[in-house]
Design a protein around this motif. Sequence first.
Motif, PDB file in Angstrom:
ATOM      1  N   LEU A  13      14.474 -35.518 -15.459  1.00 47.26           N
ATOM      2  CA  LEU A  13      13.360 -35.561 -16.402  1.00 47.26           C
ATOM      3  C   LEU A  13      13.052 -34.170 -16.946  1.00 47.26           C
ATOM      4  CD1 LEU A  13      10.919 -38.033 -14.576  1.00 47.26           C
ATOM      5  CD2 LEU A  13      12.244 -38.473 -16.654  1.00 47.26           C
ATOM      6  N   ALA A  14      13.095 -33.174 -16.084  1.00 50.38           N
ATOM      7  CA  ALA A  14      12.825 -31.800 -16.515  1.00 50.38           C
ATOM      8  C   ALA A  14      13.828 -31.362 -17.566  1.00 50.38           C
ATOM      9  CB  ALA A  14      12.863 -30.853 -15.315  1.00 50.38           C
ATOM     10  N   PHE A  15      15.101 -31.656 -17.319  1.00 52.52           N
ATOM     11  CA  PHE A  15      16.154 -31.258 -18.247  1.00 52.52           C
ATOM     12  C   PHE A  15      16.011 -32.007 -19.572  1.00 52.52           C
ATOM     13  CE2 PHE A  15      20.474 -31.620 -19.967  1.00 52.52           C
ATOM     14  CZ  PHE A  15      20.762 -30.280 -20.099  1.00 52.52           C
ATOM     15  N   CYS A  16      15.744 -33.293 -19.494  1.00 51.48           N
ATOM     16  CA  CYS A  16      15.582 -34.095 -20.719  1.00 51.48           C
ATOM     17  C   CYS A  16      14.375 -33.621 -21.525  1.00 51.48           C
ATOM     18  CB  CYS A  16      15.432 -35.571 -20.370  1.00 51.48           C
ATOM     19  SG  CYS A  16      16.940 -36.341 -19.731  1.00 51.48           S
ATOM     20  N   MET A  17      13.278 -33.309 -20.834  1.00 55.62           N
ATOM     21  CA  MET A  17      12.086 -32.840 -21.545  1.00 55.62           C
ATOM     22  C   MET A  17      12.327 -31.469 -22.167  1.00 55.62           C
ATOM     23  SD  MET A  17       8.714 -34.078 -19.398  1.00 55.62           S
ATOM     24  CE  MET A  17       9.241 -33.415 -17.810  1.00 55.62           C
ATOM     25  N   GLY A  18      13.059 -30.604 -21.475  1.00 59.80           N
ATOM     26  CA  GLY A  18      13.391 -29.300 -22.044  1.00 59.80           C
ATOM     27  C   GLY A  18      14.163 -29.457 -23.340  1.00 59.80           C
ATOM     28  N   THR A  19      15.163 -30.348 -23.314  1.00 61.92           N
ATOM     29  CA  THR A  19      15.937 -30.623 -24.530  1.00 61.92           C
ATOM     30  C   THR A  19      15.048 -31.184 -25.628  1.00 61.92           C
ATOM     31  OG1 THR A  19      17.931 -31.070 -23.217  1.00 61.92           O
ATOM     32  CG2 THR A  19      17.871 -31.947 -25.459  1.00 61.92           C
ATOM     33  N   ALA A  20      14.207 -32.150 -25.259  1.00 63.95           N
ATOM     34  CA  ALA A  20      13.352 -32.815 -26.242  1.00 63.95           C
ATOM     35  C   ALA A  20      12.369 -31.849 -26.890  1.00 63.95           C
ATOM     36  CB  ALA A  20      12.606 -33.972 -25.576  1.00 63.95           C
ATOM     37  N   PHE A  21      11.719 -31.020 -26.094  1.00 66.62           N
ATOM     38  CA  PHE A  21      10.738 -30.086 -26.656  1.00 66.62           C
ATOM     39  C   PHE A  21      11.418 -29.045 -27.540  1.00 66.62           C
ATOM     40  CE2 PHE A  21       7.775 -31.701 -23.412  1.00 66.62           C
ATOM     41  CZ  PHE A  21       6.640 -31.830 -24.194  1.00 66.62           C
ATOM     42  N   GLY A  22      12.626 -28.630 -27.169  1.00 65.19           N
ATOM     43  CA  GLY A  22      13.362 -27.706 -28.023  1.00 65.19           C
ATOM     44  C   GLY A  22      13.634 -28.318 -29.385  1.00 65.19           C
ATOM     45  N   VAL A  23      14.070 -29.582 -29.400  1.00 62.50           N
ATOM     46  CA  VAL A  23      14.349 -30.273 -30.661  1.00 62.50           C
ATOM     47  C   VAL A  23      13.065 -30.488 -31.461  1.00 62.50           C
ATOM     48  CG1 VAL A  23      15.202 -32.414 -31.693  1.00 62.50           C
ATOM     49  CG2 VAL A  23      16.423 -31.394 -29.764  1.00 62.50           C
ATOM     50  N   LEU A  24      11.982 -30.885 -30.776  1.00 62.91           N
ATOM     51  CA  LEU A  24      10.710 -31.126 -31.473  1.00 62.91           C
ATOM     52  C   LEU A  24      10.181 -29.858 -32.126  1.00 62.91           C
ATOM     53  CD1 LEU A  24       8.961 -33.531 -28.924  1.00 62.91           C
ATOM     54  CD2 LEU A  24       9.888 -34.117 -31.179  1.00 62.91           C
ATOM     55  N   PHE A  25      10.295 -28.741 -31.446  1.00 62.03           N
ATOM     56  CA  PHE A  25       9.864 -27.486 -32.066  1.00 62.03           C
ATOM     57  C   PHE A  25      10.825 -27.097 -33.189  1.00 62.03           C
ATOM     58  CE2 PHE A  25       6.810 -27.176 -28.792  1.00 62.03           C
ATOM     59  CZ  PHE A  25       5.933 -26.154 -29.126  1.00 62.03           C
ATOM     60  N   GLY A  26      12.097 -27.505 -33.056  1.00 63.37           N
ATOM     61  CA  GLY A  26      13.034 -27.304 -34.153  1.00 63.37           C
ATOM     62  C   GLY A  26      12.613 -28.080 -35.391  1.00 63.37           C
ATOM     63  N   LYS A  27      12.074 -29.288 -35.183  1.00 63.00           N
ATOM     64  CA  LYS A  27      11.580 -30.092 -36.302  1.00 63.00           C
ATOM     65  C   LYS A  27      10.365 -29.421 -36.957  1.00 63.00           C
ATOM     66  CE  LYS A  27      11.331 -34.639 -35.812  1.00 63.00           C
ATOM     67  NZ  LYS A  27      12.302 -35.243 -36.735  1.00 63.00           N
ATOM     68  N   ILE A  28       9.520 -28.823 -36.128  1.00 61.76           N
ATOM     69  CA  ILE A  28       8.368 -28.104 -36.682  1.00 61.76           C
ATOM     70  C   ILE A  28       8.849 -26.944 -37.562  1.00 61.76           C
ATOM     71  CG2 ILE A  28       6.396 -26.648 -36.093  1.00 61.76           C
ATOM     72  CD1 ILE A  28       6.023 -28.375 -33.577  1.00 61.76           C
ATOM     73  N   MET A  29       9.861 -26.218 -37.067  1.00 61.53           N
ATOM     74  CA  MET A  29      10.400 -25.108 -37.857  1.00 61.53           C
ATOM     75  C   MET A  29      11.097 -25.617 -39.112  1.00 61.53           C
ATOM     76  SD  MET A  29      11.789 -22.499 -34.886  1.00 61.53           S
ATOM     77  CE  MET A  29      12.182 -21.227 -36.070  1.00 61.53           C
ATOM     78  N   TYR A  30      11.704 -26.795 -39.015  1.00 62.03           N
ATOM     79  CA  TYR A  30      12.333 -27.421 -40.183  1.00 62.03           C
ATOM     80  C   TYR A  30      11.287 -27.657 -41.270  1.00 62.03           C
ATOM     81  CZ  TYR A  30      14.233 -31.287 -42.992  1.00 62.03           C
ATOM     82  OH  TYR A  30      14.630 -32.096 -44.035  1.00 62.03           O
ATOM     83  N   LYS A  31      10.140 -28.188 -40.864  1.00 64.30           N
ATOM     84  CA  LYS A  31       9.057 -28.457 -41.813  1.00 64.30           C
ATOM     85  C   LYS A  31       8.462 -27.152 -42.347  1.00 64.30           C
ATOM     86  CE  LYS A  31       8.898 -33.013 -41.373  1.00 64.30           C
ATOM     87  NZ  LYS A  31       9.173 -33.939 -42.510  1.00 64.30           N
ATOM     88  N   ALA A  32       8.245 -26.193 -41.442  1.00 64.07           N
ATOM     89  CA  ALA A  32       7.593 -24.942 -41.826  1.00 64.07           C
ATOM     90  C   ALA A  32       8.441 -24.107 -42.774  1.00 64.07           C
ATOM     91  CB  ALA A  32       7.264 -24.128 -40.574  1.00 64.07           C
ATOM     92  N   THR A  33       9.755 -24.239 -42.673  1.00 65.16           N
ATOM     93  CA  THR A  33      10.646 -23.432 -43.519  1.00 65.16           C
ATOM     94  C   THR A  33      11.140 -24.193 -44.744  1.00 65.16           C
ATOM     95  OG1 THR A  33      12.565 -24.095 -42.193  1.00 65.16           O
ATOM     96  CG2 THR A  33      11.431 -22.052 -41.565  1.00 65.16           C
ATOM     97  N   GLY A  34      10.607 -25.381 -44.962  1.00 66.05           N
ATOM     98  CA  GLY A  34      11.036 -26.168 -46.100  1.00 66.05           C
ATOM     99  C   GLY A  34      12.446 -26.702 -45.961  1.00 66.05           C
ATOM    100  N   GLY A  35      12.825 -27.018 -44.742  1.00 67.22           N
ATOM    101  CA  GLY A  35      14.131 -27.631 -44.513  1.00 67.22           C
ATOM    102  C   GLY A  35      15.273 -26.660 -44.334  1.00 67.22           C
ATOM    103  N   LYS A  36      14.972 -25.395 -44.006  1.00 67.24           N
ATOM    104  CA  LYS A  36      16.040 -24.401 -43.844  1.00 67.24           C
ATOM    105  C   LYS A  36      16.558 -24.301 -42.406  1.00 67.24           C
ATOM    106  CE  LYS A  36      14.523 -21.442 -47.667  1.00 67.24           C
ATOM    107  NZ  LYS A  36      14.105 -20.066 -48.063  1.00 67.24           N
ATOM    108  N   VAL A  37      15.840 -24.886 -41.454  1.00 62.70           N
ATOM    109  CA  VAL A  37      16.234 -24.824 -40.041  1.00 62.70           C
ATOM    110  C   VAL A  37      16.701 -26.201 -39.597  1.00 62.70           C
ATOM    111  CG1 VAL A  37      15.446 -24.452 -37.673  1.00 62.70           C
ATOM    112  CG2 VAL A  37      14.693 -22.915 -39.493  1.00 62.70           C
ATOM    113  N   ASN A  38      17.874 -26.264 -39.011  1.00 62.04           N
ATOM    114  CA  ASN A  38      18.391 -27.517 -38.459  1.00 62.04           C
ATOM    115  C   ASN A  38      17.775 -27.721 -37.078  1.00 62.04           C
ATOM    116  OD1 ASN A  38      20.039 -29.542 -37.190  1.00 62.04           O
ATOM    117  ND2 ASN A  38      21.590 -29.160 -38.753  1.00 62.04           N
ATOM    118  N   PRO A  39      17.007 -28.791 -36.874  1.00 58.86           N
ATOM    119  CA  PRO A  39      16.321 -28.987 -35.580  1.00 58.86           C
ATOM    120  C   PRO A  39      17.265 -29.077 -34.387  1.00 58.86           C
ATOM    121  CG  PRO A  39      15.485 -30.516 -37.244  1.00 58.86           C
ATOM    122  CD  PRO A  39      16.707 -29.880 -37.823  1.00 58.86           C
TER     123      PRO A  39
END
Length: 412
Positions: A329-355
């Motif tokens: 669960l710890a490993f899966c959550m680490g992966t998930a939170f990394g991707v979710l913050f990647g999505k935030i950066m995707y939105k914040a940069t106007g789609g320039k960051v691949n989540p």
Amino acid sequence: MEILQGFVDAVVGIFEDSGLLTLNWQNYVMIGISIVLLYLAIKKQYEPLLLLPIAFGMLLVNLYPSIMAPPTTQLLTEAQCTAQNVAVSGHAKTVIDGVTYIENPTYGGLLYYLYQGVKLGIYPPLIFLGIGCMTDFGPLISNPKSLILGAAAQIGIFLTFTGAIFLGFTEAEAGAIGIIGGADGPTAIYVTTKLAPHLLGSIAIAAYSYMALVPIIQPPIMKALTTKKERSVVMEQLRPVSKLEKIMFPVIVVIIIAIFLPDAAPLVGMLMLGNLFKESGVVERLSKTAQNELMNIITIFLGTTVGATASGQNFLTLDTIKIIVLGLLAFCMGTAFGVLFGKIMYKATGGKVNPLIGSAGVSAVPMAARVSQKVGQAENPGNFLLMHAMGPNVAGVIGSAVAAGVLLNVVG
């Protein structure tokens, strides 16, 4: 007849000392598990550099438990010393109830002595020294925002820490279990030896097993949390990083972390020293030694002795099952939170960051970055995310060490 009787006594003695009488069902189960791990390391090549020695150490200790036995001291009377041909002179003496006993020390098992490097917290920092010599922090320096993704992936550590306490583990045990989410074997071993050494076998095997299974565990999570459009984003090429920046980076990082989080200094300090060896260009011999000969020797000692802590009696418990589940669960959550913050950066940069690069925030270097590259290229053959993913990946190494320092400071 005397010769025959002597032969029979010898055969009986060998049989009584053999594993047929001294081993129990837990040992045989662990022997089976060790063989499965050897298969995964050799045939499937799942983290073989560490999984193979860990599995073999597990095999050894369950075939011959005395290989991890600590030294002891026998108390013998002078008559017993004479009967056992033990020299009386040269040994300390103890008087109990008017009877004088000779203290006859016995040696511990081979792996017991090698294990002291784990117990004293020596091997993991030396592993980090070698990792530092092999790590290029250029992608992180070029894109400092990727540090956020490396930090986000550590959230799973602290959520698992809370969950482990809820399941009845002590705070120290929960801290050791939570660090599995960092997907960093040396860090997990270092923290566990400090907080909960009795759980070392279970935690180390869980940590390295999940590191080995990164290509299997991560892709479904990454695809579930992202859209095809997000996975297809082609990121801009990273800017070149100067040699001065690469030399300054390890010095600045170790100063900041050692001042504000001293408990993380042994791991981060060795990591940055190794990186400075590499980037300075003036100690090539030291760099090569740290990443080759020293790294290989310590890996053998670390893996074999950690595996040797997984005896049947210690490993086959309900707590081990809980640790394996919590670690996943710890490993899966680490992966998930990394991707979710990647999505935030995707939105914040106007789609320039691949989540997808956020999944590399767990510090399984460089496997997690390669998984980001593979998943991204499957959606868009012209997508090359490897160097972009290496930023969060190496940030995850620093992040897991920092998380370890926080746990040691809070519950150590």
